[in-house]
Design a protein around this motif. Structure first.
Motif, short mmCIF file in Angstrom:
data_model
loop_
_atom_site.label_atom_id
_atom_site.label_comp_id
_atom_site.label_asym_id
_atom_site.label_seq_id
_atom_site.Cartn_x
_atom_site.Cartn_y
_atom_site.Cartn_z
N LEU A 156 -1.30 -1.28 -18.91
CA LEU A 156 -2.41 -1.83 -18.07
C LEU A 156 -1.86 -2.23 -16.87
O LEU A 156 -2.32 -2.14 -15.64
N LEU A 157 -0.59 -2.51 -16.67
CA LEU A 157 0.42 -2.60 -15.30
C LEU A 157 1.11 -1.56 -14.90
O LEU A 157 1.53 -1.48 -13.87
N LYS A 158 0.43 -0.17 -15.33
CA LYS A 158 0.58 1.04 -14.88
C LYS A 158 2.14 1.45 -14.78
O LYS A 158 2.81 2.12 -13.98
N ASN A 159 3.06 0.78 -15.89
CA ASN A 159 4.33 1.21 -16.03
C ASN A 159 4.37 2.69 -16.48
O ASN A 159 4.07 3.01 -17.56
N VAL A 160 5.06 3.60 -15.84
CA VAL A 160 5.27 4.92 -16.02
C VAL A 160 6.04 5.24 -17.39
O VAL A 160 5.44 6.08 -18.27
#
Length: 197
Positions: A156-160
């Motif tokens: 959800l925090l867009k951590n790849v």
């Protein structure tokens, strides 16, 4: 693709974001919901073919294009195989489809490996983690790099890196479900007759 078209499917969902005063025995009212749940990722594969995977990593709470893809897959399928899909995956997909204005897909026959396990066997556990390892010989993935809820939080925090871990996790679950289904299939009373297709 020759008939029947048998699709193995697994989804991962984003959690509700809610306001609460306690961690224990708390009832959450609908007016305490800050963000609705959505579908984060989907892996699907036609039996015997390569896995197909899509996710919402660019906009984690926006699953509209993902739903369009899943709707097309379900519309093309004759039989859909899931682990716990009758009570979770398929109903969750249907809930998001109707909420976003999609019409129903073509009728499908559902095979849920968890329900098959409960009906025909007395395994130590009916969880994919156990059955995949001991029955299907294709273990369920563990997401050790982001344990527990951390994987969903980081996606959800867009951590790849978390999204790559989610992809591996989702794909492996589908592979494990397919292997389990193929091992169980001769035991499934009432399984659709493949010759009629």
């Amino acid at each position: 693709m020759p008939k029947p078209k048998i699709l193995v499917l697994d989804i991962e969902t984003a959690p509700l974001k809610v306001y609460t005063w306690s961690l224990w025995d708390e009832r959450v009212g609908v007016n305490q919901i800050d963000e609705e749940w959505s579908i984060l990722a989907v892996c699907a594969k036609w039996v015997g073919k390569a896995p197909m995977y899509r996710d919402t990593r660019k906009r984690p709470r926006d699953d509209k294009s993902l739903l369009r893809w899943v709707h097309g897959l379900l519309d093309a399928a004759d039989i859909v195989v899931t682990q716990n899909g009758q009570s979770f995956d398929i109903k969750k997909i249907n809930a998001r489809l109707i909420a976003e204005g999609f019409g129903p897909y073509s009728p499908i026959r559902q095979i849920d490996t968890k329900l098959v396990a409960k009906k025909h066997f007395a395994f130590t556990s009916n969880r994919l983690e156990w059955m995949g390892r001991h029955v299907g010989k294709e273990p369920k993935s563990t997401h050790k790099k982001f344990p527990g809820f951390e994987l969903w939080a980081q996606c959800l925090l867009k951590n790849v890196a978390a999204w790559e871990e989610m992809k591996k996790y989702n794909i492996q679950d589908v592979k494990a479900t397919e292997r389990l289904y193929l091992k169980m299939r001769p035991w499934i009373a009432g399984h659709p007759n493949l010759n009629t297709y």
